[in-house]
Design an enzyme around this catalytic site. Structure first.
Site, PDB file in Angstrom:
ATOM      1  N   CYS A  15       0.811  -1.219   0.000  1.00 32.25           N
ATOM      2  CA  CYS A  15       0.000   0.000   0.000  1.00 32.25           C
ATOM      3  C   CYS A  15       0.845   1.270   0.000  1.00 32.25           C
ATOM      4  CB  CYS A  15      -0.946  -0.007   1.205  1.00 32.25           C
ATOM      5  SG  CYS A  15      -2.303  -1.176   1.037  1.00 32.25           S
ATOM      6  N   ASP A  88     -11.629  -4.188   2.866  1.00 29.37           N
ATOM      7  CA  ASP A  88     -12.562  -3.081   2.647  1.00 29.37           C
ATOM      8  C   ASP A  88     -14.010  -3.506   2.856  1.00 29.37           C
ATOM      9  OD1 ASP A  88     -10.579  -1.262   2.091  1.00 29.37           O
ATOM     10  OD2 ASP A  88     -10.670  -1.526  -0.077  1.00 29.37           O
ATOM     11  N   HIS A 136      -8.644 -10.870 -14.542  1.00 29.23           N
ATOM     12  CA  HIS A 136      -8.019 -10.320 -15.737  1.00 29.23           C
ATOM     13  C   HIS A 136      -6.526 -10.177 -15.478  1.00 29.23           C
ATOM     14  CE1 HIS A 136      -7.891  -8.296 -19.573  1.00 29.23           C
ATOM     15  NE2 HIS A 136      -7.245  -7.270 -19.047  1.00 29.23           N
TER      16      HIS A 136
END
Length: 352
Positions: A15, A88, A136
């Site tokens: 992060c 989250d 993806h």
């Protein structure tokens, strides 16, 4: 595979690569925000995830998070990235259900390394009680991995980072210092014990803290990640239009992080976070190394909970008894807005 040091392939770790909060706000200026009464939380709220109501008792929680390597071991990196992305949903009071992989890798990266990154992610998602249903991938010179996660929450039990009330006590569920330790590790200076401690914290799902908190009188929640404790706390204070008094002596820190901070071994994200939030933090008289740690980005950090004062002891006690929550500390209090700086740092209850 042993010859690949993933952290050497990236400029920033975890992060710490996050765009600073101030820069992010400028990038979002002027965008046409469409209004939908079912969109309970959107990107304009500075919250952890988007929330869209689909029925009276079900809302979708949607989030995405990915970053460059935070660990050299591919499996550990993948597991930490997944743990961080799932967080989250937990911060909104929700339960993850479905995830999609997001992956970029150099074309010459060994197949087994990529496989282990994905395996780490898959196993953490399964631990969360969710499934990975696809994703993806693209080629890039720098590896990155993460997830797009969809969860559910009862709209009546939804938590945001803006719901704190005056008098609420602030409870933190993981110690700070991951950002500093991973920076030191990237320089080859951290001990195996330091690295193991930081990775164990990053690998701990906030699921366990979430499962406890939903049984208590929680008014607001967020997870402490790229903006550091000060950045996320500022968002909480601004969202509720309140002030915060934080007891720095109560904030749990990993061993040795202040020593490394004194030597200037700090993630670049610390300086971005300080530039964004320092004008709203009263920290006169406190050591610079300590405030540097408070501003430093965390990866897969703990939950920061605003709990009704009458319920704080019961919450902390249950978190401690659970045994899977790294820590549970009351570190501050939300207060009525008084003007001036939003966050006042204290030492043992006395204002700095």
């Amino acid at each position: 595979m042993d010859d690949v040091r993933l952290t050497k392939l990236a400029e920033c770790a975890g992060c710490g690569a996050k765009v600073g909060a101030g820069q992010l706000a400028r990038l979002l200026e002027g965008l046409d925000v469409r209004h939908d009464p079912r969109l309970l939380v959107g990107f304009d709220k500075s919250d952890d995830a988007a929330v869209y109501q689909v029925s009276e008792d079900v809302a979708i929680v949607a989030t995405t998070d990915f970053f460059p390597p935070i660990a050299d071991d591919p499996y550990t990196y993948g597991a930490i990235a997944a743990t961080n992305a799932l967080s989250d949903v937990y911060a909104m009071g929700g339960e993850p259900k479905v995830a999609l992989n997001i992956l970029t890798v150099p074309q010459d990266m060994p197949k087994e390394v990529v496989h282990q990154i994905l395996r780490g992610g898959y196993e953490k998602v399964y631990e969360a009680g969710a499934v990975i249903a696809g994703g993806h991938s693209i080629y890039d010179s720098e590896p990155k991995y993460g997830l797009a996660v969809t969860g559910i929450v009862d709209p009546r039990r939804l938590l945001t980072n803006a719901g704190a009330r005056p008098g609420d006590l602030l409870v933190l569920t993981k110690a700070l210092g991951v950002g500093v330790i991973t920076t030191v590790a990237k320089a080859g200076l951290a001990s195996p014990e330091d690295v193991e401690r930081a990775e164990r914290s990053m690998l701990t799902l906030n699921r366990y803290a979430r499962d406890v908190m939903v049984r208590h009188d929680i008014h607001a929640a967020t997870d402490v990640t790229g903006f550091g404790l000060m950045g996320h706390l500022l968002e909480m204070a601004q969202g509720a239009d309140l002030d915060v008094t934080l007891d720095v002596c109560a904030v749990p820190l990993m061993p040795g992080v202040r020593d490394w901070a004194r030597l200037g071994l700090l993630p670049a994200g610390m300086y971005r976070n300080r530039r964004y939030a320092q004008d709203q933090v009263q920290a006169e008289g406190l050591p610079l190394d300590l405030t540097d740690v408070l501003f430093s980005p965390e990866t897969s950090g703990g939950l920061l909970l605003a709990v009704a004062p009458a319920d704080a002891s019961a919450l902390v006690g249950e978190l401690e008894r659970d045994g899977r929550v790294p820590c549970a500390r009351v570190i501050g209090r939300m207060e009525e807005r008084s003007g001036g700086r939003r966050i006042r740092l204290t030492q043992g209850g006395e204002r700095a």
